[in-house]
Every structure is written in structure tokens, then in C-alpha cells.
Design a protein around this motif. Sequence first.
Motif, short mmCIF file in Angstrom:
data_model
loop_
_atom_site.label_atom_id
_atom_site.label_comp_id
_atom_site.label_asym_id
_atom_site.label_seq_id
_atom_site.Cartn_x
_atom_site.Cartn_y
_atom_site.Cartn_z
N ASN A 1 0.80 -1.22 0.00
CA ASN A 1 0.00 0.00 0.00
C ASN A 1 0.84 1.28 0.00
OD1 ASN A 1 0.98 -0.33 2.58
ND2 ASN A 1 -0.88 0.43 3.56
N LEU A 2 2.15 1.19 -0.28
CA LEU A 2 3.01 2.37 -0.32
C LEU A 2 3.95 2.28 -1.52
CD1 LEU A 2 4.19 4.99 0.91
CD2 LEU A 2 5.73 3.53 2.24
N LYS A 3 3.84 3.29 -2.38
CA LYS A 3 4.73 3.30 -3.54
C LYS A 3 5.30 4.70 -3.74
CE LYS A 3 1.32 4.16 -7.19
NZ LYS A 3 0.75 3.68 -8.43
N GLY A 4 6.50 4.74 -4.30
CA GLY A 4 7.11 5.97 -4.73
C GLY A 4 6.92 6.10 -6.23
N VAL A 5 6.70 7.33 -6.70
CA VAL A 5 6.40 7.56 -8.11
C VAL A 5 7.27 8.69 -8.64
CG1 VAL A 5 4.61 8.24 -9.76
CG2 VAL A 5 4.00 6.89 -7.76
N VAL A 6 7.81 8.49 -9.83
CA VAL A 6 8.45 9.55 -10.59
C VAL A 6 7.75 9.57 -11.94
CG1 VAL A 6 10.58 10.38 -11.68
CG2 VAL A 6 10.67 9.25 -9.45
N GLU A 7 7.26 10.76 -12.32
CA GLU A 7 6.50 10.88 -13.56
C GLU A 7 6.98 12.10 -14.33
OE1 GLU A 7 2.14 10.12 -13.45
OE2 GLU A 7 2.00 12.21 -14.08
N VAL A 8 7.18 11.94 -15.62
CA VAL A 8 7.57 13.04 -16.51
C VAL A 8 6.50 13.15 -17.59
CG1 VAL A 8 9.31 13.89 -18.12
CG2 VAL A 8 10.01 12.60 -16.09
N ASN A 9 5.99 14.37 -17.79
CA ASN A 9 4.95 14.61 -18.77
C ASN A 9 5.45 15.65 -19.77
OD1 ASN A 9 2.54 16.52 -19.64
ND2 ASN A 9 1.73 14.46 -19.36
N ALA A 10 5.31 15.35 -21.06
CA ALA A 10 5.67 16.28 -22.12
C ALA A 10 4.40 16.76 -22.81
CB ALA A 10 6.59 15.60 -23.13
N ASP A 11 4.20 18.05 -22.82
CA ASP A 11 3.09 18.67 -23.52
C ASP A 11 3.52 18.85 -24.97
OD1 ASP A 11 1.12 20.30 -24.55
OD2 ASP A 11 1.10 21.67 -22.86
N LEU A 12 2.85 18.19 -25.90
CA LEU A 12 3.26 18.20 -27.30
C LEU A 12 2.59 19.29 -28.13
CD1 LEU A 12 3.21 14.33 -27.82
CD2 LEU A 12 5.14 15.79 -27.13
N LEU A 13 1.71 20.08 -27.51
CA LEU A 13 1.06 21.18 -28.23
C LEU A 13 1.85 22.46 -28.06
CD1 LEU A 13 -2.78 20.92 -27.48
CD2 LEU A 13 -1.56 20.24 -29.54
N ALA A 14 1.87 23.27 -29.08
CA ALA A 14 2.45 24.61 -28.97
C ALA A 14 1.47 25.49 -28.19
CB ALA A 14 2.69 25.19 -30.35
N ALA A 15 2.00 26.49 -27.51
CA ALA A 15 1.14 27.44 -26.80
C ALA A 15 0.35 28.25 -27.81
CB ALA A 15 1.98 28.35 -25.92
N ASP A 16 -0.86 28.69 -27.40
CA ASP A 16 -1.68 29.55 -28.27
C ASP A 16 -0.91 30.82 -28.59
OD1 ASP A 16 -3.73 27.72 -28.09
OD2 ASP A 16 -4.90 28.88 -26.63
N SER A 17 -1.12 31.36 -29.78
CA SER A 17 -0.45 32.61 -30.16
C SER A 17 -1.04 33.80 -29.40
CB SER A 17 -0.55 32.83 -31.66
OG SER A 17 -1.90 32.84 -32.06
N VAL A 18 -2.30 33.69 -28.97
CA VAL A 18 -2.95 34.74 -28.20
C VAL A 18 -3.12 34.26 -26.77
CG1 VAL A 18 -5.05 36.11 -27.95
CG2 VAL A 18 -4.19 35.56 -30.24
N ARG A 19 -2.55 35.00 -25.82
CA ARG A 19 -2.66 34.64 -24.40
C ARG A 19 -3.90 35.33 -23.82
NH1 ARG A 19 1.29 32.46 -26.28
NH2 ARG A 19 3.20 31.82 -25.26
N ASP A 20 -5.01 34.58 -23.77
CA ASP A 20 -6.26 35.19 -23.34
C ASP A 20 -6.88 34.50 -22.13
OD1 ASP A 20 -6.99 32.85 -24.57
OD2 ASP A 20 -8.19 33.78 -26.13
N GLY A 21 -6.14 33.60 -21.49
CA GLY A 21 -6.65 32.94 -20.28
C GLY A 21 -7.50 31.73 -20.56
N ILE A 22 -7.71 31.38 -21.83
CA ILE A 22 -8.48 30.18 -22.15
C ILE A 22 -7.70 29.37 -23.17
CG2 ILE A 22 -10.74 31.12 -21.61
CD1 ILE A 22 -11.14 31.74 -24.54
N GLY A 23 -8.02 28.11 -23.27
CA GLY A 23 -7.34 27.26 -24.23
C GLY A 23 -5.99 26.80 -23.72
N HIS A 24 -4.96 26.93 -24.55
CA HIS A 24 -3.64 26.39 -24.25
C HIS A 24 -2.61 27.54 -24.26
CE1 HIS A 24 -1.34 22.69 -23.81
NE2 HIS A 24 -0.39 23.25 -24.53
N ASP A 25 -2.70 28.41 -23.24
CA ASP A 25 -1.85 29.59 -23.18
C ASP A 25 -0.38 29.27 -22.95
OD1 ASP A 25 -3.84 31.36 -23.73
OD2 ASP A 25 -4.20 31.94 -21.65
#
Length: 166
Positions: free
Chosen positions: A128-152
Motif C-alpha cells: 500500500n506504499l509506492k514511490g512515483v516519478v512521472e515526466v509529462n511532455a506537452d506536445l502542443l504549442a502554446a496559443d499565439s494569443v494569451r487570453d486565459g483560455i485554451g492552451h496559453d
Amino acid sequence: VFGRVGAQLGPVRTGVFAAGGHNAAVGDSRVIGLDVSGNNGQLFWFAQLLQTRWSRVMDPVTPTTQVAADATWHAGFAGLDYVYNDRWAYSLLYNYGDAGDLFDTATDYRGIEMSSLTLAASHYFMRNLKGVVEVNADLLAADSVRDGIGHDTREGYVLMGFDLAF
């Protein structure tokens, strides 16, 4: 309402599923999908695809504003889990989401758009006890317009921690 019909075809488990309902924000919703999985005792693999159709979609910020009469979007994931032994397990997961008709709505629903790859290693100290190492790569480019929605911003991360359950 949700339903799934599955079958075992040799070493492969597969199923089709559907869901339907009503929500104030997305009106009537329908989901159809397919899932497959299998393993050889040490390597486990799985994938799922779904397509969603919403009718009378309302803006989540201004609930009285309708942003689309009908909107379709789809998503899925595929992954591998490798159980090296009773102490070590490794995982690889790809997540994908296409906002479809909601991408150009200038609402939070644009956030459905995603493409990420995650690699994780888990060490089990006890059952019932585990150690975890996790690496996540976001493959999308950020939105060209930073407006607080979507993928800024790009949203990759490294996570290290413990998981304890009773």
C-alpha cells in the motif's frame, strides 16, 4: 445513461460504449466510443477512443450565452504498463483531445485540445506504499494569443512523490 458491451477475442478485450444525458451547460450530450486492451502477464496495453456531441452548448462563464447549436469533439488515449517485478512498474501514456467544433468558440471548452506523453516509474515499498516519478511532455504549442483560455502555456511537468492507501 451509460452502457457498454464487451467481448474477449483471443488475448484482446474490446468493447463499445455509449452514454447520453442532459446538462445545463452542454445541453443534450451523446458519447460513443471503443476500447481495447490486452496483456501477456507482464506487459499490459490499452487504448480508448471516443466521440462526443453536445447540443445547445452554453458559455461556461456567461451561462445565458449559447456558443454553438451543436458541437462535436473527440479524444482518446493509448498506454502501456510494464510490470518488471513485484517492486517495479513502468508506464507510458499518450493522451489526445481535439476540441473540434469548440476550438474557435473563445470559451474554456478550447481546453479540450491536448496532446501529451507521460512516462512514469513506480517502486512499491509495501503493498500500500509506492514511490512515483512521472515526466509529462506537452506536445502542443502554446496559443499565439494569451487570453486565459485554451492552451496559453506549455504544461509539461516532473512529479515525484509517494502514494499511500489504506
